[in-house]
Scaffold this motif. Sequence first.
Motif, PDB file in Angstrom:
ATOM      1  N   MET A 253      30.507  49.926  44.510  1.00 25.19           N
ATOM      2  CA  MET A 253      30.747  48.370  43.792  1.00 25.19           C
ATOM      3  C   MET A 253      31.740  49.007  42.311  1.00 25.19           C
ATOM      4  SD  MET A 253      28.347  46.043  42.360  1.00 25.19           S
ATOM      5  CE  MET A 253      27.712  46.498  40.727  1.00 25.19           C
TER       6      MET A 253
ATOM      7  N   CYS B  33      34.449  41.747  40.275  1.00 25.15           N
ATOM      8  CA  CYS B  33      33.585  42.895  40.607  1.00 25.15           C
ATOM      9  C   CYS B  33      34.752  42.099  41.858  1.00 25.15           C
ATOM     10  CB  CYS B  33      32.633  43.063  41.371  1.00 25.15           C
ATOM     11  SG  CYS B  33      31.434  43.406  42.273  1.00 25.15           S
ATOM     12  N   GLU B  34      35.452  42.788  43.107  1.00 23.24           N
ATOM     13  CA  GLU B  34      36.238  41.844  44.225  1.00 23.24           C
ATOM     14  C   GLU B  34      36.636  40.617  43.609  1.00 23.24           C
ATOM     15  OE1 GLU B  34      32.499  42.267  46.814  1.00 23.24           O
ATOM     16  OE2 GLU B  34      32.896  44.283  47.310  1.00 23.24           O
ATOM     17  N   GLU B  35      37.133  40.312  42.755  1.00 21.84           N
ATOM     18  CA  GLU B  35      37.676  39.374  42.034  1.00 21.84           C
ATOM     19  C   GLU B  35      37.246  37.833  41.680  1.00 21.84           C
ATOM     20  OE1 GLU B  35      41.112  37.628  45.200  1.00 21.84           O
ATOM     21  OE2 GLU B  35      41.562  40.074  45.523  1.00 21.84           O
ATOM     22  N   LYS B  36      35.887  38.196  42.041  1.00 23.23           N
ATOM     23  CA  LYS B  36      34.947  37.507  40.610  1.00 23.23           C
ATOM     24  C   LYS B  36      34.446  38.321  39.313  1.00 23.23           C
ATOM     25  CE  LYS B  36      29.889  36.035  41.510  1.00 23.23           C
ATOM     26  NZ  LYS B  36      29.326  36.829  43.382  1.00 23.23           N
TER      27      LYS B  36
END
Length: 146
Positions: free
Chosen positions: A1, A49-52
């Motif tokens: 992550m 994290c992952e565009e969030k």
Amino acid sequence: MTIFYETMQAKHIDAVAELDKQCFTLSWSRALFESELNSSNTFYIVAICEEKIVGYCGIQAVAGEGSITNVCVLHGYRNKGIASSLLEKIISYGKETNLEFITLEVRESNINAIKLYEKFGFEKVGARKNYYSDNKETAILMTKQL
Ligand SMILES: CC(C)(COP(=O)(O)OP(=O)(O)OC[C@H]1O[C@@H](n2cnc3c(N)ncnc32)[C@H](O)[C@@H]1OP(=O)(O)O)[C@@H](O)C(=O)NCCC(=O)NCCS
């Protein structure tokens, strides 16, 4: 992550306000975040994290004193060191801008947050009774000298 850390910008406000709602009983309005971002004496950082947006932390600086406004991390992303990284960056900002110390208030029942702050050298210096309007809980005042 993989987590990225960015200075908070206007495009982040909707997601940050939503995250704030999930983390706090007394959450901030979108307008309050906007006014914080428009202020010259604040610094806010987000964790992505992952565009969030999965976390954020902010500080207000006045006359050499810093005050941490909030730190929160989305459920499911906790206990992975994200709040620690956010706080590290806020403390670095405080040092770079020559703040003398940083203060914050935390609910006395919020043991996880108190442990987090103690890990970074914040010490309990006082208490404010009936501080929180929802349940009249006491706020613990903590300070870290820089
Ligand atoms: C408090 C909070 C920000 C911690 O975020 P986090 O990303 O999980 O924190 P970290 O993974 O960086 O953990 C840092 C330290 O916090 C403490 N901590 C965090 N979660 C903990 C838990 N469940 N139990 C005990 N200690 C905990 C520990 O000291 C930990 O250090 P360690 O891992 O070396 O033991 C998060 O739980 C949260 O968002 N809570 C709701 C919002 C809130 O209460 N914010 C504080 C308002 S003042």
